[in-house]
Design an enzyme around this catalytic site. Structure first.
Site, mmCIF file in Angstrom:
data_model
loop_
_atom_site.group_PDB
_atom_site.id
_atom_site.type_symbol
_atom_site.label_atom_id
_atom_site.label_comp_id
_atom_site.label_asym_id
_atom_site.label_seq_id
_atom_site.Cartn_x
_atom_site.Cartn_y
_atom_site.Cartn_z
ATOM 1 N N CYS A 75 0.832 -1.211 0.000
ATOM 2 C CA CYS A 75 0.000 0.000 0.000
ATOM 3 C C CYS A 75 0.866 1.260 0.000
ATOM 4 O O CYS A 75 0.534 2.262 0.659
ATOM 5 C CB CYS A 75 -0.964 0.029 1.186
ATOM 6 S SG CYS A 75 -2.077 -1.357 1.234
ATOM 7 N N ALA A 76 1.990 1.188 -0.676
ATOM 8 C CA ALA A 76 2.870 2.364 -0.797
ATOM 9 C C ALA A 76 3.531 2.285 -2.171
ATOM 10 O O ALA A 76 4.755 2.337 -2.293
ATOM 11 C CB ALA A 76 3.906 2.361 0.315
#
Ligand code: PLP
Length: 362
Positions: free
Chosen positions: A320-321
């Site tokens: 999620c980055a």
């Protein structure tokens, strides 16, 4: 501590942690004597009122907060700040290495000017001035395990009248919260607590609520309403009371282990992890026991699946980055290993041995 060993070598703690028995008991406790908070006057409800407020005090003490608002998780807390903040100039600064829980709510606000910088103190010094309203950034990174100097960033913000929102999802579980902030967002499940409950710690109740409904108002007429002046105005509807009890139990448990001891243990685990990964491709530098890497020529998901077959739980992908991981140079993602205080030297040795075997296949 029994429940803090898994039947696998659990090295996916940045995703979520294992749960001690005290936390599980606290969650179950609520369901044995359930009631709603802040509504009914009967004995069970009064007991829940008392325990929710005790939990609020305990979580507040844990992060040195003036106010605690219950949220679903760190993501909801970040969304609350980004959407509820009283912007003047509509200018925000953040870094390229943020979680999507920071980047997406900022990108959605098309009315904001969002300046994205590298996560270094020099970069912060170059952009923070009195035209900026809000800075949003991590204290500990969920990919590299990098710590940012929040004390210095806060000072810079204070000197310029800027509010600092700290994404503490990976920091509160691992380091004593001894740094200042205006807003601090974190999740219980990353610190031995239950899923579905998080918190926003804040120094002033100066945000617009994200959700309105039951429990938030003092008075309602058909054409107007008056919100309550305290934390309740942010907690619309029935809350996750079992989670709140479990959250408080997790804070108590971590206090008993000792946050300094946790940080110290993680520093030594990080050194072992760095040694185990020294022959492979690594990205960035960090201090807590979370690190990302690739084996040469090996797709990250394949490596994670092969580790899984050997009984080792890690995560693979972008965590999620995605912009951050790509900026670090891993265009196809990486494998992430993340240890916590209950992991030991043997766990990292098992990981290192398994990686040596897998690397021979490519
Ligand atoms: N921020 C960081 C740095 C994270 O690592 C995470 C979760 O991995 C989040 C925010 C979001 O946490 P949650 O999914 O518990 O809301």
């Amino acid at each position: 501590m029994e429940s803090l060993r898994s039947d696998v070598v659990y090295l996916d703690n940045a995703c979520t942690t294992l749960k001690p028995q005290d936390v599980i008991d606290a969650v179950v406790e609520y369901y044995k004597r359930p009631a709603c908070h802040g509504r009914s006057a009967h004995a069970l409800a009064r007991e829940v009122n008392e325990r929710v407020e005790e939990a609020r005090e305990r979580v507040a003490r844990f992060v040195n907060a003036k106010h605690i608002i219950w949220t679903k998780n760190a993501t909801e807390a970040l969304n609350l700040v980004i959407n509820g903040f009283p912007f003047r100039n509509k200018k925000v600064v953040t870094t390229i290495l943020e979680h999507h829980a920071v980047l997406l709510p900022l990108l959605r606000r098309k009315d904001l000017e969002v300046k994205i910088i590298e996560p270094t103190l020099e970069a912060w010094e170059g952009v923070i001035d009195s035209s900026v309203d809000l800075a949003v950034t991590f204290a500990v990174n969920n990919t590299t395990g990098q710590k940012q100097n929040i004390k210095e960033i806060y000072k810079l913000c204070e000197d310029n009248g800027v509010k600092l929102c700290v994404d503490g999802a990976q920091a509160v579980p691992h380091l004593k919260t001894d740094y200042p902030y205006h807003y601090l967002c974190f999740s219980a499940h990353k610190m031995c607590g239950p899923t579905g409950i998080g918190a926003l710690a804040l120094s002033e109740l100066d945000l617009e609520p994200l959700v309105l409904g039951g429990g938030t108002v003092k008075e309602v007429a058909i054409d107007r309403y008056t919100l309550l002046p305290h934390e309740a105005k942010y907690e619309a509807g029935i809350q996750h009371y079992a989670g709140i009890f479990g959250f408080a139990a997790a804070c108590k448990f971590l206090e008993q282990v000792g946050m300094e001891q946790i940080a110290e243990k993680e520093r030594s685990l990080r050194m072992l992890i760095d040694r185990a990964l020294s022959e492979y491709i690594t990205y960035g530098k960090g201090e807590v026991a979370t690190a990302i890497f690739n084996l040469p020529n090996a797709p990250c998901h394949e490596v994670a699946l092969m580790l899984d077959k050997k009984g080792i739980a890690v995560r693979s992908g972008y965590f999620c980055a995605q912009p951050g991981v790509m900026w670090l140079g891993a265009k196809e993602g990486t494998v992430r290993v993340s240890a916590y205080f209950y992991n030991n030297e043997e766990d990292i040795k098992v990981l290192g041995d398994a990686l040596e075997e897998i690397a021979l296949l490519y």
